[in-house]
Design an enzyme around this catalytic site. Structure first.
Site, PDB file in Angstrom:
ATOM      1  N   LYS A  29       3.467  -0.554   7.542  1.00 60.20           N
ATOM      2  CA  LYS A  29       2.799  -1.830   6.872  1.00 60.20           C
ATOM      3  C   LYS A  29       2.903  -3.022   7.802  1.00 60.20           C
ATOM      4  CE  LYS A  29       3.830  -2.963   2.475  1.00 60.20           C
ATOM      5  NZ  LYS A  29       4.206  -4.419   2.334  1.00 60.20           N
ATOM      6  N   SER A  30       4.064  -3.285   8.078  1.00 61.58           N
ATOM      7  CA  SER A  30       4.390  -4.773   8.719  1.00 61.58           C
ATOM      8  C   SER A  30       3.611  -4.707   9.994  1.00 61.58           C
ATOM      9  CB  SER A  30       5.959  -4.645   8.801  1.00 61.58           C
ATOM     10  OG  SER A  30       6.614  -4.871   7.633  1.00 61.58           O
ATOM     11  N   GLY A 116       2.860 -10.351   0.046  1.00 65.68           N
ATOM     12  CA  GLY A 116       3.687 -11.526   0.453  1.00 65.68           C
ATOM     13  C   GLY A 116       3.525 -11.761   2.180  1.00 65.68           C
ATOM     14  N   ARG A 144       6.252 -15.508  -6.157  1.00 63.64           N
ATOM     15  CA  ARG A 144       7.180 -15.520  -4.988  1.00 63.64           C
ATOM     16  C   ARG A 144       7.569 -16.615  -4.307  1.00 63.64           C
ATOM     17  NH1 ARG A 144       6.113  -9.854  -1.995  1.00 63.64           N
ATOM     18  NH2 ARG A 144       8.193 -10.542  -1.433  1.00 63.64           N
ATOM     19  N   GLN A 190       9.322 -12.599   7.222  1.00 65.54           N
ATOM     20  CA  GLN A 190       8.069 -13.288   7.039  1.00 65.54           C
ATOM     21  C   GLN A 190       8.235 -14.749   7.242  1.00 65.54           C
ATOM     22  OE1 GLN A 190       7.267 -12.224   2.996  1.00 65.54           O
ATOM     23  NE2 GLN A 190       6.868 -10.080   3.489  1.00 65.54           N
ATOM     24  N   ASP A 350      13.878  -2.806   2.488  1.00 69.90           N
ATOM     25  CA  ASP A 350      13.055  -2.172   1.611  1.00 69.90           C
ATOM     26  C   ASP A 350      13.261  -0.678   1.187  1.00 69.90           C
ATOM     27  OD1 ASP A 350      11.262  -4.722   1.727  1.00 69.90           O
ATOM     28  OD2 ASP A 350      10.061  -3.804   3.424  1.00 69.90           O
ATOM     29  N   LYS A 377      11.513  -9.826  -4.270  1.00 66.57           N
ATOM     30  CA  LYS A 377      10.615  -9.295  -4.145  1.00 66.57           C
ATOM     31  C   LYS A 377       9.326  -8.828  -5.044  1.00 66.57           C
ATOM     32  CE  LYS A 377      12.581  -8.421   0.135  1.00 66.57           C
ATOM     33  NZ  LYS A 377      12.029  -8.841   1.319  1.00 66.57           N
ATOM     34  N   ARG A 381      13.825  -6.275  -7.882  1.00 66.35           N
ATOM     35  CA  ARG A 381      14.375  -4.718  -7.717  1.00 66.35           C
ATOM     36  C   ARG A 381      15.561  -4.416  -7.891  1.00 66.35           C
ATOM     37  NH1 ARG A 381      10.697  -4.295  -1.974  1.00 66.35           N
ATOM     38  NH2 ARG A 381       8.647  -3.840  -2.994  1.00 66.35           N
ATOM     39  N   ARG A 423       7.490   0.050  -4.534  1.00 66.40           N
ATOM     40  CA  ARG A 423       8.765   0.796  -4.010  1.00 66.40           C
ATOM     41  C   ARG A 423       9.471   1.344  -5.039  1.00 66.40           C
ATOM     42  NH1 ARG A 423       7.828   0.426   1.316  1.00 66.40           N
ATOM     43  NH2 ARG A 423       7.424  -1.802   2.125  1.00 66.40           N
TER      44      ARG A 423
HETATM   45  C1  S3P Z   1       8.222  -7.921   5.811  1.00 74.02           C
HETATM   46  C2  S3P Z   1       9.687  -8.446   5.873  1.00 74.02           C
HETATM   47  C3  S3P Z   1      10.374  -8.493   4.783  1.00 74.02           C
HETATM   48  C4  S3P Z   1      10.034  -7.008   3.960  1.00 74.02           C
HETATM   49  C5  S3P Z   1       8.593  -7.118   3.424  1.00 74.02           C
HETATM   50  C6  S3P Z   1       7.806  -7.069   4.703  1.00 74.02           C
HETATM   51  C7  S3P Z   1       7.312  -8.120   7.048  1.00 74.02           C
HETATM   52  O1  S3P Z   1      10.378  -9.333   3.972  1.00 74.02           O
HETATM   53  O2  S3P Z   1      10.873  -6.897   2.661  1.00 74.02           O
HETATM   54  O3  S3P Z   1       8.432  -5.709   2.824  1.00 74.02           O
HETATM   55  O4  S3P Z   1       6.333  -7.686   7.309  1.00 74.02           O
HETATM   56  O5  S3P Z   1       7.721  -9.176   7.707  1.00 74.02           O
HETATM   57  P1  S3P Z   1      11.079 -10.794   3.813  1.00 74.02           P
HETATM   58  O6  S3P Z   1      11.013 -11.307   5.194  1.00 74.02           O
HETATM   59  O7  S3P Z   1      10.831 -11.599   2.664  1.00 74.02           O
HETATM   60  O8  S3P Z   1      12.656 -10.290   4.035  1.00 74.02           O
END
Ligand code: S3P
Length: 467
Positions: A29-30, A116, A144, A190, A350, A377, A381, A423
């Protein structure tokens, strides 16, 4: 409101359920989000293979379409019936990039649903555009925290406003941003990525320092697209530079999605599972390290670089340095409780929900510390897992930033609630598989945000095992 449920049948066949076979995971996903974003603001056309067609990533696709980027989706099932379930379907998108300054002003607010990653990373890109945009999300995303990106982006000169530090975000176009030196106060990929993307539009060199190493997919992909970026330990520097498409990107399977099956196979007696083509980026493999420490029988083997990304393409060298990929083999094992804390936490952030499920079946106590970020999140969670697992009979003590879980070996099937978090829902489905009696998970529609095929894959693997 439609309440979807996952029913995990159980009962007399307790301890007979297993997970067996081979699974190809959908794309990470990322990495899928980042691939759409960078391809859109790069020169040239990018074919993104094994793209994750989930609600979150489609929110990113739609946002760029609203900003004038042509994106074509191609989806096809495996060609022969015998390969179905064994081979990943063709899931490709083609992005026609228009360069750093090629986006156009969206006529409507950009709606990012539950995602997010879409909102925070887009905020970085939009800070450097010469038009204004509004970023909105669903009720979960609207709660968030955005102050963590608003502060550094404002330091760079962006005109960005939230609603008391939460979405919606309004970003007014600014042609030129200025570079900053910034220590990121939270361990968040992020936040890091939002600043790096804004750094592409800033005058001078932006320098970031993390408090703990978080996933480095943005850094790797920016390099793949030819950005002027340097990384060393917790530091990262970027200079404004045009991006050029590498032509093709193959997204590795998502280790966070793999984690549900990995834990399922670990806790269900007699299981044996091979997971193919999984992303093995060291900033994401904390779950493997922790399971090994807990006594889990798990082995990851990295593919040679050539196999993963094919030499001979125009960007072979760049591609070969992109993301490590390989197979994971996991067998059922009796786990033991351990303490998990500190810098490993961002490497498995995650996966903690499903790790909490595993801890319920370990011998002794598992303590997971430094997990305050889990409360920020899609839902809190720590709460969502403690609430549901306790209903099933788990022994958990919850503090602000940690949990202590006493292994109980057995859980009872119950009616549970995902609280709308993907999740949480998937972790509870794994708990339900091992539990005695029937588990019903209300509100499990949300699984579509990251893993639309979850239920199908789980059914396939448990069916094969119990033939
Ligand atoms: C992600 C970073 C993480 C992760 C999220 C995806 C990303 O969040 O928990 O599911 O794609 O950069 P945070 O940056 O808030 O830790």
């Amino acid at each position: 409101m439609l309440i979807a449920v996952i029913i995990v049948p159980s009962g007399s066949e307790y301890d007979m359920k297993r997970i067996k076979g081979e699974i190809f995971l959908p794309g990470d996903k990322s990495i899928s989000h980042r691939a759409v974003m960078l391809s859109s603001i790069a020169g040239g056309t990018t074919e993104i293979e094994n793209f994750l067609f989930c609600e979150d990533c489609l929110a990113t696709v739609n946002a760029f379409r609203q900003m004038g980027i042509k994106i074509i989706a191609k989806r096809r099932a495996p060609r022969t019936a015998s390969l179905r379930g064994r081979q990943s379907a063709e899931r490709k998108i083609i992005v026609y990039g228009r360069g750093l300054r090629g986006l156009t002003s969206p006529s409507q607010p950009l709606y990012l649903g539950n995602s997010g990653t879409s909102m925070r990373l887009l905020a970085g890109i939009l800070s450097g555009q010469n038009f204004s945009a509004k970023l909105e999300g669903d009720s979960s995303l609207s709660k968030r925290p955005m102050q963590r990106i608003i502060i550094p982006l404002k330091l760079m000169g962006a005109d960005i406003k939230g609603k008391n530090g939460y979405p919606p975000l309004t970003i007014k176009g600014k042609k030129e941003l200025k570079a900053i030196r910034y220590k990121i106060p939270v361990a968040s990929a992020q936040v890091k990525s939002a600043i790096l993307l804004a750094g592409l539009y800033a005058e001078g060199e932006t320098e970031l320092t993390e408090i703990a190493k978080t996933r480095d997919h943005s850094e790797r992909m920016l390099k793949l697209f030819g950005a002027d970026i340097k990384t060393k330990g917790l530091k990262c520097r970027i200079k404004p530079s045009p991006l050029s498409s590498p032509g093709k990107i193959k997204i590795p399977g998502d280790i966070s999605s793999a984690a549900f099956f990995i834990i399922g196979a670990t806790i269900l007696t007699g299981s044996h599972l091979v997971l193919k083509n999984v992303g093995l980026n060291p900033t994401r493999t904390g779950i493997i390290d922790v399971l090994k420490r807990m006594g889990g029988k798990i082995q990851a083997t990295r593919y040679p670089e050539r196999q993963a990304y094919g030499a001979g393409t125009p960007h072979a060298t760049r591609q070969n340095n992109f993301e490590p990929v390989g197979d994971i083999i996991v067998q059922a094992s009796q786990l033991k409780g351990i303490e998990i804390k500190g810098k490993i936490i961002p490497r498995l952030i995650d996966e903690i929900p499903v790790l909490m499920v595993a801890a319920c079946f370990a011998k002794g106590e598992t303590r997971i510390k430094d997990i305050g970020e889990l409360r920020k999140k899609e839902v809190d969670r720590i709460y969502s897992l403690c609430y549901n697992l306790k209903r099933m009979g788990a022994k958990i003590k919850e503090k602000k930033k940690e949990v202590a879980i006493k292994g109980v070996q057995r859980l009872k099937g119950k009616r549970l609630n995902s609280f709308g978090d993907h999740r949480t829902a998937m972790a509870l489905a794994i708990a339900g598989l091992k539990a005695e009696g029937r588990t019903i998970i209300e509100n499990s529609d949300c699984i579509k945000t990251s893993f639309p095929d979850f239920r199908k894959k789980l059914n396939e693997l448990t069916r094969i095992a119990n033939k």
